[in-house]
Enzyme design. Sequence first.
Site, PDB file in Angstrom:
ATOM      1  N   TYR A 129       0.866  -1.176   0.000  1.00 11.61           N
ATOM      2  CA  TYR A 129       0.000   0.000   0.000  1.00 11.61           C
ATOM      3  C   TYR A 129       0.903   1.226   0.000  1.00 11.61           C
ATOM      4  O   TYR A 129       1.785   1.347   0.847  1.00 11.61           O
ATOM      5  CB  TYR A 129      -0.890  -0.020   1.246  1.00 11.61           C
ATOM      6  CG  TYR A 129      -1.793   1.183   1.396  1.00 11.61           C
ATOM      7  CD1 TYR A 129      -2.912   1.354   0.574  1.00 11.61           C
ATOM      8  CD2 TYR A 129      -1.548   2.148   2.364  1.00 11.61           C
ATOM      9  CE1 TYR A 129      -3.745   2.450   0.719  1.00 11.61           C
ATOM     10  CE2 TYR A 129      -2.383   3.247   2.519  1.00 11.61           C
ATOM     11  CZ  TYR A 129      -3.481   3.389   1.697  1.00 11.61           C
ATOM     12  OH  TYR A 129      -4.314   4.467   1.840  1.00 11.61           O
ATOM     13  N   ASP A 224       9.412   2.588  -0.327  1.00 11.89           N
ATOM     14  CA  ASP A 224       8.385   3.280   0.447  1.00 11.89           C
ATOM     15  C   ASP A 224       8.605   2.915   1.910  1.00 11.89           C
ATOM     16  O   ASP A 224       8.205   1.839   2.369  1.00 11.89           O
ATOM     17  CB  ASP A 224       6.994   2.848  -0.042  1.00 11.89           C
ATOM     18  CG  ASP A 224       5.886   3.542   0.735  1.00 11.89           C
ATOM     19  OD1 ASP A 224       6.197   4.196   1.760  1.00 11.89           O
ATOM     20  OD2 ASP A 224       4.725   3.435   0.328  1.00 11.89           O
ATOM     21  N   LYS A 252       4.659   9.020   8.797  1.00 13.32           N
ATOM     22  CA  LYS A 252       4.447   8.437  10.122  1.00 13.32           C
ATOM     23  C   LYS A 252       5.466   8.931  11.170  1.00 13.32           C
ATOM     24  O   LYS A 252       5.337  10.029  11.674  1.00 13.32           O
ATOM     25  CB  LYS A 252       4.397   6.911  10.032  1.00 13.32           C
ATOM     26  CG  LYS A 252       3.222   6.425   9.142  1.00 13.32           C
ATOM     27  CD  LYS A 252       2.956   4.960   9.293  1.00 13.32           C
ATOM     28  CE  LYS A 252       1.983   4.426   8.263  1.00 13.32           C
ATOM     29  NZ  LYS A 252       0.578   4.634   8.551  1.00 13.32           N
TER      30      LYS A 252
END
Length: 416
Positions: A129, A224, A252
């Site tokens: 994702y 990523d 994050k």
Amino acid sequence: MIPGGVNSPVRAFKAVGGTPLFVKGARGCTIVDLDGKAYVDYVMSWGPLILGHAHPAVVEAVQTATARGTSYGAPTEAESELAELVVSMVPSVEKVRFCSSGTEATMSALRLARAFTGRDKVVKFAGCYHGHADAFLISAGSGALTLGTPDSPGITAGTTRDTISLPFNDLAALRAAFETYPAQIACVIVEPYAGNMGLVLPKPGFLAGLRELTKAHDAILIFDEVMTGFRVGPGGVQQRENILPDMTTLGKVIGGGLPVGAFGGRAEIMEQLSPVGAVYQAGTLSGNPLAMAAGIATLRLLQGPGTYEKLDGLAARLIEGLDTVFARHGIPHQASQRGSMFGFFFTNGTVVDLASAKTSDVEFYARFFHAMLERGFYFAPSQFEAGFVSTAHDQDAIDRTIAACDDAIAALHATA
Ligand code: HOZ
């Protein structure tokens, strides 16, 4: 008034049934709902809170920054300070730009990779994702997978045509894609430790193979590391595995619980960005001073001695404990952990990609989830997410979790 009652689908309990926690507040490793019930939290806002909820140093940094002004839309020293930290900590990043979310980071990295190579196609891996930009919502993980819409409606045929989705851990498939689309693939993007279909680790040689193949075909390799950056080690997966991508996306942890994303990489690529180059990318709140303050405070604390060893030790203790409990009760499972990230699947098979992740017994996961919630332990409301520990977790919380797991499974067996 809010679709599904949530502002991000993963928060709904659709996959496990019931009503999501409505949160009153949180501190350390404990989150408290509106009824005043406390839970040991293993979601940790889906990854950012590596120091725990409301860490005093982060709160103070944000309060101090807030008093000076919440946004200027002009450069600040804090942006330079966080940029220096990122460049010094993440091995492959020579230059970095901040934005406001992981989604912005990945979609901007993709645009830049396309511009740099003059090619259109992107390779991603099924179950990974990369946020909710159109190009990535094809065989996507996280909520898209959990809620049964890995290929979202609303994405044009043209976009779909340019995204090639391959099985994770399958170098032969990537080799074949480079042969089928010669000089057309701009980049290969990967979660180097995949954390959005549960935790699925790369097989030995997979990441090195990605590096080799992308180099051989003049394509950009994007790690990523929105989830893994500053989490599995100060320099993310690339440092742990000693494989340097061309570009890295971050989010994050870098925002310490405030909205931040970042993308960076080799200087010659990053200098294609406007205003130096022609590739446009922007944001009113990019490099926001409150978010920069939270990020700086978080990364500085993470650099303290023994922090990652402590995180590693806690997560290892948790996963070893859960592994032992599942085995004692004869529950088929696969459990894994890297740094403070962990995951477990209820399956007989070996999980190496999306197809094998999907062999997990999601109904049993839902019952396990609720049995743990009842006992005051909050895991992700989906089989297809990673779990996180923070420096605010301690051995006592971990040991109580393992004991509760034993009790929960015994109760589930008794009612089966
Ligand atoms: N990557 C996060 C969970 N897998 C996303 C959180 C969200 O979608 O709200």
